[in-house]
Every structure is written in structure tokens, then in C-alpha cells.
Design a protein around this motif. Structure first.
Motif, PDB file in Angstrom:
ATOM      1  N   GLY A 141       0.815  -1.212   0.000  1.00  8.68           N
ATOM      2  CA  GLY A 141       0.000   0.000   0.000  1.00  8.68           C
ATOM      3  C   GLY A 141       0.846   1.258   0.000  1.00  8.68           C
ATOM      4  O   GLY A 141       0.564   2.217  -0.724  1.00  8.68           O
ATOM      5  N   LEU A 142       1.908   1.264   0.805  1.00  3.56           N
ATOM      6  CA  LEU A 142       2.790   2.432   0.873  1.00  3.56           C
ATOM      7  C   LEU A 142       3.553   2.639  -0.434  1.00  3.56           C
ATOM      8  O   LEU A 142       3.712   3.771  -0.897  1.00  3.56           O
ATOM      9  N   PHE A 143       4.016   1.549  -1.031  1.00  3.76           N
ATOM     10  CA  PHE A 143       4.737   1.672  -2.298  1.00  3.76           C
ATOM     11  C   PHE A 143       3.819   2.198  -3.393  1.00  3.76           C
ATOM     12  O   PHE A 143       4.204   3.059  -4.194  1.00  3.76           O
ATOM     13  N   THR A 144       2.591   1.691  -3.418  1.00  2.00           N
ATOM     14  CA  THR A 144       1.633   2.155  -4.422  1.00  2.00           C
ATOM     15  C   THR A 144       1.224   3.595  -4.163  1.00  2.00           C
ATOM     16  O   THR A 144       1.048   4.382  -5.104  1.00  2.00           O
ATOM     17  N   PHE A 145       1.070   3.943  -2.895  1.00  2.00           N
ATOM     18  CA  PHE A 145       0.789   5.339  -2.527  1.00  2.00           C
ATOM     19  C   PHE A 145       1.877   6.242  -3.090  1.00  2.00           C
ATOM     20  O   PHE A 145       1.589   7.278  -3.717  1.00  2.00           O
ATOM     21  N   SER A 146       3.128   5.862  -2.879  1.00  2.00           N
ATOM     22  CA  SER A 146       4.261   6.679  -3.348  1.00  2.00           C
ATOM     23  C   SER A 146       4.278   6.780  -4.860  1.00  2.00           C
ATOM     24  O   SER A 146       4.526   7.856  -5.423  1.00  2.00           O
ATOM     25  N   LEU A 147       4.009   5.663  -5.532  1.00  2.00           N
ATOM     26  CA  LEU A 147       3.991   5.673  -6.997  1.00  2.00           C
ATOM     27  C   LEU A 147       2.889   6.583  -7.523  1.00  2.00           C
ATOM     28  O   LEU A 147       3.127   7.423  -8.405  1.00  2.00           O
ATOM     29  N   CYS A 148       1.678   6.428  -6.998  1.00  2.00           N
ATOM     30  CA  CYS A 148       0.539   7.209  -7.495  1.00  2.00           C
ATOM     31  C   CYS A 148       0.690   8.688  -7.163  1.00  2.00           C
ATOM     32  O   CYS A 148       0.350   9.555  -7.976  1.00  2.00           O
ATOM     33  N   PHE A 149       1.217   8.986  -5.972  1.00  2.00           N
ATOM     34  CA  PHE A 149       1.428  10.388  -5.610  1.00  2.00           C
ATOM     35  C   PHE A 149       2.473  11.005  -6.539  1.00  2.00           C
ATOM     36  O   PHE A 149       2.307  12.146  -7.002  1.00  2.00           O
ATOM     37  N   SER A 150       3.547  10.256  -6.817  1.00  2.82           N
ATOM     38  CA  SER A 150       4.576  10.738  -7.741  1.00  2.82           C
ATOM     39  C   SER A 150       3.987  10.977  -9.121  1.00  2.82           C
ATOM     40  O   SER A 150       4.282  11.982  -9.772  1.00  2.82           O
ATOM     41  N   LEU A 151       3.146  10.047  -9.564  1.00  4.68           N
ATOM     42  CA  LEU A 151       2.516  10.174 -10.879  1.00  4.68           C
ATOM     43  C   LEU A 151       1.640  11.420 -10.950  1.00  4.68           C
ATOM     44  O   LEU A 151       1.722  12.198 -11.910  1.00  4.68           O
ATOM     45  N   ILE A 214      -6.015  -5.304  -2.254  1.00  4.45           N
ATOM     46  CA  ILE A 214      -6.520  -4.340  -1.272  1.00  4.45           C
ATOM     47  C   ILE A 214      -5.456  -3.304  -0.925  1.00  4.45           C
ATOM     48  O   ILE A 214      -5.719  -2.088  -0.933  1.00  4.45           O
ATOM     49  N   GLY A 215      -4.247  -3.762  -0.610  1.00  5.29           N
ATOM     50  CA  GLY A 215      -3.173  -2.836  -0.244  1.00  5.29           C
ATOM     51  C   GLY A 215      -2.921  -1.763  -1.285  1.00  5.29           C
ATOM     52  O   GLY A 215      -2.971  -0.563  -0.988  1.00  5.29           O
ATOM     53  N   PRO A 216      -2.673  -2.137  -2.555  1.00  3.95           N
ATOM     54  CA  PRO A 216      -2.406  -1.135  -3.586  1.00  3.95           C
ATOM     55  C   PRO A 216      -3.585  -0.199  -3.853  1.00  3.95           C
ATOM     56  O   PRO A 216      -3.392   1.004  -4.047  1.00  3.95           O
ATOM     57  N   LEU A 217      -4.797  -0.736  -3.888  1.00  2.86           N
ATOM     58  CA  LEU A 217      -5.951   0.108  -4.205  1.00  2.86           C
ATOM     59  C   LEU A 217      -6.227   1.113  -3.094  1.00  2.86           C
ATOM     60  O   LEU A 217      -6.581   2.266  -3.362  1.00  2.86           O
ATOM     61  N   VAL A 218      -6.039   0.693  -1.836  1.00  2.66           N
ATOM     62  CA  VAL A 218      -6.171   1.647  -0.724  1.00  2.66           C
ATOM     63  C   VAL A 218      -5.089   2.709  -0.824  1.00  2.66           C
ATOM     64  O   VAL A 218      -5.345   3.902  -0.656  1.00  2.66           O
ATOM     65  N   GLY A 219      -3.859   2.284  -1.120  1.00  3.17           N
ATOM     66  CA  GLY A 219      -2.763   3.237  -1.280  1.00  3.17           C
ATOM     67  C   GLY A 219      -3.014   4.215  -2.408  1.00  3.17           C
ATOM     68  O   GLY A 219      -2.699   5.406  -2.299  1.00  3.17           O
ATOM     69  N   ALA A 220      -3.616   3.743  -3.499  1.00 10.06           N
ATOM     70  CA  ALA A 220      -3.907   4.603  -4.654  1.00 10.06           C
ATOM     71  C   ALA A 220      -4.938   5.669  -4.295  1.00 10.06           C
ATOM     72  O   ALA A 220      -4.797   6.842  -4.666  1.00 10.06           O
ATOM     73  N   VAL A 221      -5.981   5.267  -3.570  1.00  8.65           N
ATOM     74  CA  VAL A 221      -7.011   6.226  -3.160  1.00  8.65           C
ATOM     75  C   VAL A 221      -6.435   7.258  -2.192  1.00  8.65           C
ATOM     76  O   VAL A 221      -6.686   8.468  -2.321  1.00  8.65           O
ATOM     77  N   LEU A 222      -5.638   6.793  -1.234  1.00  4.05           N
ATOM     78  CA  LEU A 222      -5.038   7.719  -0.263  1.00  4.05           C
ATOM     79  C   LEU A 222      -4.101   8.706  -0.946  1.00  4.05           C
ATOM     80  O   LEU A 222      -4.042   9.885  -0.566  1.00  4.05           O
ATOM     81  N   ALA A 223      -3.373   8.246  -1.955  1.00  2.00           N
ATOM     82  CA  ALA A 223      -2.478   9.137  -2.694  1.00  2.00           C
ATOM     83  C   ALA A 223      -3.256  10.274  -3.335  1.00  2.00           C
ATOM     84  O   ALA A 223      -2.842  11.435  -3.297  1.00  2.00           O
ATOM     85  N   ALA A 224      -4.412   9.939  -3.916  1.00  2.00           N
ATOM     86  CA  ALA A 224      -5.246  10.958  -4.557  1.00  2.00           C
ATOM     87  C   ALA A 224      -5.793  11.941  -3.533  1.00  2.00           C
ATOM     88  O   ALA A 224      -5.807  13.157  -3.762  1.00  2.00           O
ATOM     89  N   ARG A 225      -6.235  11.421  -2.389  1.00  2.00           N
ATOM     90  CA  ARG A 225      -6.798  12.290  -1.354  1.00  2.00           C
ATOM     91  C   ARG A 225      -5.749  13.226  -0.779  1.00  2.00           C
ATOM     92  O   ARG A 225      -5.997  14.430  -0.588  1.00  2.00           O
TER      93      ARG A 225
END
Length: 241
Positions: A141-151, A214-225
Motif C-alpha cells: 500500500g505504501l509503495f503504491t501510494f508513493s507511486l501514485c502520488f509521484s505520478l 486491497i493494499g495497492p488500491l487503498v494506497g492509490a485512493v489515499l495518494a489521490a486524497r
């Protein structure tokens, strides 16, 4: 309904191509780095990886447009949807497209396993959990958060040049892959994770669902928020009558 099915087919095709080509890119990186006298995991090798990945994403962007706007990563789709940047996406469309992407991922993984020469088999592998389940889900989740936020930051606040945008995102991706190698792989792409889980016969496990969906999708949503909080869109001024 017809457009939805067409979009799902496009996503399946693009995801299968992505999963198929990614190991080939790793092989090319290793060959080129060795030719230049460096290890694939050296700094030069990582730089070569970012260049290859940039070219690959550019090509896949063009293919995606030809397929009607197809995508190959549920995480980035969810993040852009949560950020309000993808008006053509809905919960219904994602419910149809994500399974199609997963099927495409399985097809791509199965194909490259059959066609890759034996001497390069070490490059044909997907993500794997190296920690406990809870830690893995948090890490992914954290890695995906970082990726999506960077994107989001690169695409909306970064350079205007498309090639530079993609390269910056790939630099972040490679960095996250290095950091996450001892945790979950990482994947940061549920469809890619499903493809490799399918060919290794653990696609129907709680490990895959919890850690790699679940982990990546939650991280992706949190990155957007978080992005919307830190970088709120400019307020539109109402015209006075």
C-alpha cells in the motif's frame, strides 16, 4: 454496454502486452549493462532500466490510445478516479475493466514463460511476499501510494514535456522497486500481480487479494486524497450578473 466491453477488451490486450514485454526489458537491460561493463543492478544498470521503461511506456501510451484509451494498471486508474481526473471512469467501468486486466496479465505471463529462452528464466518472475501478510499489505500500500502520488505530482505539477514526465515516474518506480524488493516485490499493479500468481497457482489465495489488491488500491485512493489536500484545485470564480 458495447463501449464498456470494448474498453475491457482493450485493457486485457494492453495488460497482456505489458506483462509479456516487461521481462524482455529486464533481459535487454542486463545484456546492455554487461556489454558496457556494468552489472544490471549497478547505478548505470538502473539508469538503463529507466530509459528502457520510458520508451516502453511511450509505446504503450500510443497503443492505449489506439485501443480507445486502454490502461494496464488498476492502481493508477483508481488514483486518477479518486482525484477527479478521469471523468470517463466509473465504479461500474472499473468493475468490468479490472477483471479484464487481470485476465490479460495472466495471458501475458503465461505467454512469456513459454517463449523466454531457458538461460533468461531468472528474469521471468513476478512479485512474491517476503514478510508476513499484514506487513506485506501495508508495504504494498505504501509503495503504491508513493507511486501514485509521484505520478499525480509529475503529471500535474511537474515538467510539461511528456518524455520527461514519464522518465521521472520511471525513476520513482525503479527506486520503489529497489526498496520494496525485500518486502513484496513490489508489484504496485494488481493486474500484473494476478498474472504471475495465476501461472504460479496462488491466484485464488488471501495473500494475493489482501496484499496485492486491497493494499495497492487503498494506497492509490489515499495518494489521490492527500494530493488534493496538499494541492487543491484552483477555485472557479463565479461570474457576476
Amino acid at each position: 454496454m458495447g463501449n464498456l466491453i470494448k474498453a475491457a477488451v482493450g485493457d486485457a490486450i494492453l495488460t497482456s502486452l505489458f506483462v509479456f514485454v516487461a521481462p524482455i526489458m529486464r533481459v535487454f537491460t542486463a545484456i546492455l549493462a554487461s556489454f558496457l561493463g556494468f552489472q544490471a543492478r549497478s547505478l548505470i544498470g538502473r539508469f538503463i532500466t529507466t530509459i528502457h521503461a520510458t520508451v516502453l511506456v511511450l509505446i504503450f501510451s500510443m497503443i492505449g490510445k489506439l485501443l480507445g484509451g486502454a490502461s494496464f494498471n488498476p492502481s493508477t486508474t483508481v488514483s486518477f478516479y479518486a482525484a477527479g481526473l478521469n471523468p470517463g471512469t466509473s465504479l461500474i467501468s472499473m468493475a468490468v475493466q479490472f477483471p479484464a486486466q487481470a485476465v490479460g496479465g495472466a495471458g501475458g505471463a503465461k505467454a512469456i514463460l513459454q517463449l523466454m529462452p531457458e538461460k533468461y528464466e531468472q528474469f521471468v518472475k513476478g512479485p512474491s511476499l517476503k514478510v508476513d501478510l499484514k506487513s506485506g499489505a501495508i508495504a504494498e500500500g505504501l509503495f503504491t501510494f508513493s507511486l501514485c502520488f509521484s505520478l499525480l505530482w509529475v503529471m500535474l505539477k511537474g515538467p510539461k514535456n511528456l518524455i520527461l514526465q514519464i522518465w521521472f515516474v520511471k525513476v520513482a518506480t525503479v527506486g520503489l522497486a529497489i526498496v520494496g524488493s525485500g518486502y513484496t516485490g513490489p508489484s504496485m499493479n494488481p493486474a500484473n500481480a494476478f498474472g504471475w500468481a495465476y501461472v504460479n497457482n496462488w491466484h485464488n489465495t488471501w495473500e494475493l487479494f489482501f496484499v496485492y489488491w486491497i493494499g495497492p488500491l487503498v494506497g492509490a485512493v489515499l495518494a489521490a486524497r492527500v494530493f488534493k489536500i496538499l494541492f487543491p484545485p484552483p477555485e472557479t470564480k463565479e461570474k457576476k450578473a
